[in-house]
Design an enzyme around this catalytic site. Sequence first.
Site, PDB file in Angstrom:
ATOM      1  N   ILE A   1      -1.509  -9.289  -7.068  1.00 20.90           N
ATOM      2  CA  ILE A   1      -0.476  -8.257  -7.203  1.00 20.90           C
ATOM      3  C   ILE A   1       0.458  -8.253  -5.989  1.00 20.90           C
ATOM      4  CG2 ILE A   1      -1.951  -6.837  -8.684  1.00 20.90           C
ATOM      5  CD1 ILE A   1      -2.133  -4.810  -6.335  1.00 20.90           C
TER       6      ILE A   1
ATOM      7  N   ASP B   1       0.816  -1.235   0.000  1.00 22.30           N
ATOM      8  CA  ASP B   1       0.000   0.000   0.000  1.00 22.30           C
ATOM      9  C   ASP B   1       0.845   1.278   0.000  1.00 22.30           C
ATOM     10  OD1 ASP B   1      -2.058  -1.755   0.162  1.00 22.30           O
ATOM     11  OD2 ASP B   1      -2.807  -1.112   2.109  1.00 22.30           O
TER      12      ASP B   1
HETATM   13  O1  F6P Z   1      -1.056  -5.479   2.905  1.00 21.45           O
HETATM   14  C1  F6P Z   1      -2.040  -4.471   3.062  1.00 21.45           C
HETATM   15  C2  F6P Z   1      -3.243  -4.941   2.377  1.00 21.45           C
HETATM   16  O2  F6P Z   1      -2.801  -5.238   1.110  1.00 21.45           O
HETATM   17  C3  F6P Z   1      -4.460  -4.026   2.282  1.00 21.45           C
HETATM   18  O3  F6P Z   1      -4.475  -3.183   1.204  1.00 21.45           O
HETATM   19  C4  F6P Z   1      -5.586  -5.010   2.173  1.00 21.45           C
HETATM   20  O4  F6P Z   1      -6.811  -4.451   2.562  1.00 21.45           O
HETATM   21  C5  F6P Z   1      -5.147  -6.069   3.088  1.00 21.45           C
HETATM   22  O5  F6P Z   1      -3.738  -6.098   3.009  1.00 21.45           O
HETATM   23  C6  F6P Z   1      -5.740  -7.411   2.751  1.00 21.45           C
HETATM   24  O6  F6P Z   1      -4.999  -8.417   3.317  1.00 21.45           O
HETATM   25  P1  F6P Z   1      -5.485  -9.860   3.681  1.00 21.45           P
HETATM   26  O7  F6P Z   1      -6.713 -10.152   2.886  1.00 21.45           O
HETATM   27  O8  F6P Z   1      -4.348 -10.717   3.291  1.00 21.45           O
HETATM   28  O9  F6P Z   1      -5.721  -9.863   5.146  1.00 21.45           O
END
Ligand code: F6P
Length: 334
Positions: free
Chosen positions: A265, A126
């Site tokens: 990504i 992010d």
């Molecule tokens: O790493 C940050 C992030 O990519 C956020 O943008 C996203 O909302 C979140 O992780 C989602 O992560 P996960 O679904 O793996 O918990």
Amino acid sequence: MRIGILTGGGDAPGLNIAVYTLTKLVEKRHEVYAILHGWRGILNREIRRVSSRDLLDFAFTGGTYIKTSRTNPFKDEARAEQFAKAIKELGLDVIVAIGGDDTLSVAAEAQTRGLVNTVGIPKTIDNDVYGTDYTIGFDTAVNEAIRVTESFKTTLISHERVGVVEVMGREAGWIALFTGLATMADFVLIPEKSVSWDAVVKRIKETYDNKRWALIVVSEGIKEYEGPKDEFGHSRLGGVGNELANYIEKTTGFEARAVIPGHIIRGSAPTAFDRILAVRFATEAYGAIEEGDYGKMVAYKGGDITRIPITEVLGRNRLVSGYWLRLYETFWGI
Ligand code: F6P
């Protein structure tokens, strides 16, 4: 000394290189311990002595070989006590925490409470960690998002459709902004700039009338849906891309589709930029250890690598602002 390394929060391309490089430097003079599953590894006493040779074969892949979690050891005082006890028992002299604002905030708190010396390395696709221009993983995520968007574009053109690409970005719209700029999207929606969907529709209609297709890039963080929260109080995001595509189809009559590359990504092999960034950050973190310069986060500032107090990062995010917001407005200001 006994040096522990952990990765916390969402994984990011380049983490393995950072862990490998740090280990390679630290092991010359100290013992290196991988703390498995982020801060949870302290609570569960999951630490393992490692050498750079153990890590080498996975160093250049995406993900994090030493695993991760979103565990908050300061979730409540009972947990915090357990955490303090575990740190003492494990006898680590320094913990290098590689993570985003949540993971780093724990490092700052552990240092402030005098539990253990810490050094922070910022990572997150992010790119929203305060105090650094770049975090490990962002460049790779953007490159992947561009690749996906360009493929999507070809089919939008063939079918004369409106396409919405939803990318990750909880607090900040960096991935959406960079992807939008690099693909010259017709519209970009980011959390920092709230716009009415009707205004977006108006713009898309004009674009569509001109070229018979349109592309929108949206950051998942523009809308939060009800749902369970993690230990740092964040709810799970995602879904706004489909909602926006449906809205556009309903209000314009143009056929619309959404794609959500999501974790794809986040999982790719790191780009050259992320590899070098990881090496530079790890080298600086090693410097901090040797100098006893604790409670610091390494940071990228105008091309140089520096150190800032981790406490500066607490409760703040690096948002799209200043020059970048003006660039946003140049193309998508309404
Ligand atoms: O790493 C940050 C992030 O990519 C956020 O943008 C996203 O909302 C979140 O992780 C989602 O992560 P996960 O679904 O793996 O918990």
